[in-house]
Design an enzyme around this catalytic site. Structure first.
Site, PDB file in Angstrom:
ATOM      1  N   GLU A   1       4.500  15.006   4.073  1.00 16.52           N
ATOM      2  CA  GLU A   1       5.758  14.463   3.533  1.00 16.52           C
ATOM      3  C   GLU A   1       6.630  15.571   2.924  1.00 16.52           C
ATOM      4  O   GLU A   1       7.490  15.290   2.074  1.00 16.52           O
ATOM      5  CB  GLU A   1       5.490  13.361   2.496  1.00 16.52           C
ATOM      6  CG  GLU A   1       4.908  12.071   3.035  1.00 16.52           C
ATOM      7  CD  GLU A   1       5.792  11.323   4.031  1.00 16.52           C
ATOM      8  OE1 GLU A   1       6.929  11.757   4.290  1.00 16.52           O
ATOM      9  OE2 GLU A   1       5.303  10.316   4.573  1.00 16.52           O
TER      10      GLU A   1
ATOM     11  N   HIS B   1       4.786  11.974  -5.048  1.00 15.40           N
ATOM     12  CA  HIS B   1       4.769  10.772  -4.208  1.00 15.40           C
ATOM     13  C   HIS B   1       3.395  10.131  -4.326  1.00 15.40           C
ATOM     14  O   HIS B   1       2.387  10.794  -4.121  1.00 15.40           O
ATOM     15  CB  HIS B   1       5.095  11.173  -2.766  1.00 15.40           C
ATOM     16  CG  HIS B   1       4.659  10.168  -1.752  1.00 15.40           C
ATOM     17  ND1 HIS B   1       4.884   8.813  -1.892  1.00 15.40           N
ATOM     18  CD2 HIS B   1       4.005  10.305  -0.582  1.00 15.40           C
ATOM     19  CE1 HIS B   1       4.381   8.184  -0.856  1.00 15.40           C
ATOM     20  NE2 HIS B   1       3.831   9.064  -0.051  1.00 15.40           N
TER      21      HIS B   1
ATOM     22  N   HIS C   1       0.765   6.426  -3.892  1.00 15.04           N
ATOM     23  CA  HIS C   1       0.502   5.193  -3.163  1.00 15.04           C
ATOM     24  C   HIS C   1      -0.051   4.168  -4.153  1.00 15.04           C
ATOM     25  O   HIS C   1      -0.978   3.438  -3.842  1.00 15.04           O
ATOM     26  CB  HIS C   1      -0.519   5.429  -2.052  1.00 15.04           C
ATOM     27  CG  HIS C   1       0.026   6.177  -0.878  1.00 15.04           C
ATOM     28  ND1 HIS C   1      -0.725   6.452   0.246  1.00 15.04           N
ATOM     29  CD2 HIS C   1       1.242   6.701  -0.632  1.00 15.04           C
ATOM     30  CE1 HIS C   1       0.015   7.121   1.130  1.00 15.04           C
ATOM     31  NE2 HIS C   1       1.209   7.294   0.612  1.00 15.04           N
TER      32      HIS C   1
ATOM     33  N   HIS D   1       5.247   1.481   1.945  1.00 19.97           N
ATOM     34  CA  HIS D   1       4.537   2.763   1.879  1.00 19.97           C
ATOM     35  C   HIS D   1       4.029   3.099   0.465  1.00 19.97           C
ATOM     36  O   HIS D   1       2.826   3.193   0.251  1.00 19.97           O
ATOM     37  CB  HIS D   1       5.487   3.844   2.418  1.00 19.97           C
ATOM     38  CG  HIS D   1       4.875   5.187   2.572  1.00 19.97           C
ATOM     39  ND1 HIS D   1       5.198   6.056   3.581  1.00 19.97           N
ATOM     40  CD2 HIS D   1       3.970   5.860   1.820  1.00 19.97           C
ATOM     41  CE1 HIS D   1       4.516   7.171   3.472  1.00 19.97           C
ATOM     42  NE2 HIS D   1       3.764   7.081   2.402  1.00 19.97           N
TER      43      HIS D   1
HETATM   44 ZN   LIG Z   1       2.607   8.551   1.485  1.00 21.34          ZN
END
Ligand SMILES: [Zn+2]
Length: 214
Positions: A71, A90, A92, A153
């Site tokens: 990413e 980032h 999850h 996501h």
């Molecule tokens: Zn991800």
């Protein structure tokens, strides 16, 4: 950075090697901008400083043995749009992923969220993982705030440094959990508009260097 990645994992914001952490490296005037980012497919629980990869904004590796996070484009897009941002995380995390699946923005419902994140937390348009579309859609959803939810996501949080970005990610998960439960109860009471206005003014005063995105 490895410490932040391990903390992110210990806080339950990611599992295994999902999610990623980066920081902008302050270049001298003559140099091109660089970022340091966690590598692809490496468990955060055991991550060490040597695992971190340094790349330029074209994601060409400059230092490090491993492949940069898949990413990386998202991180670069945010640094390009937001000169005030020094670190991007980032995650999850579970409750923000619930909202990512439901497509529900988090409206201004908690004072601390408006003051620290700058307003509602928006869900981006969908973008395929690792794609330029994801990078652009999430940067658009972020606007001039410090967090966004990535459709179907996860979530992203930003800050001046790694410490702030990690705090933002923890706050996003906390408000996501609260919002999911409150939604299940069937009643959401929004903050009074004048409180949102005053808190947004505090956010803008503290972050007066944020550029004119959105
Ligand atoms: Zn991800």
């Amino acid at each position: 950075m490895a410490e932040t990645a391990r903390a992110m994992s210990q806080m339950g914001l990611v599992t295994g090697a999902s999610g990623n952490v980066s920081t902008r490296l302050a270049p001298s005037d003559s140099e091109e901008p660089l970022l340091a980012i966690t590598p692809m497919a490496t468990s955060y629980a055991t991550m060490e400083a040597d695992d971190i990869v340094v790349t330029d904004f074209d994601i060409e590796p400059v230092e490090g043995e491993l492949m940069p996070s898949s990413e990386s484009m998202l991180h670069v897009a945010i640094y390009q749009a937001r000169p005030d941002v020094g670190a991007v995380i980032h995650t999850h995390s579970v409750y923000s992923s619930v909202l990512a699946v439901s497509g529900l923005d988090i409206p201004p419902v908690l004072d601390e969220v408006v003051v620290n994140i700058g307003g509602p937390i928006r869900v981006s348009e969908y973008g395929f993982p690792s794609s330029e579309a994801l990078a652009q859609n999430v940067t658009a959803a972020l606007g001039d705030r410090k967090a966004a939810i990535i459709a179907n996501h996860g979530a992203v949080g930003v800050g001046r440094d790694l410490e702030e970005a990690l705090e933002i990610c923890a706050l996003v998960e906390r408000v996501s959990e609260i919002f999911v439960h409150a939604t299940a109860l069937g009643q959401i009471i929004h903050l009074p508009p004048e409180a949102v206005e005053a808190e947004t003014a505090i956010y803008r005063m503290r972050n007066s260097d944020i550029g004119g995105v959105e």
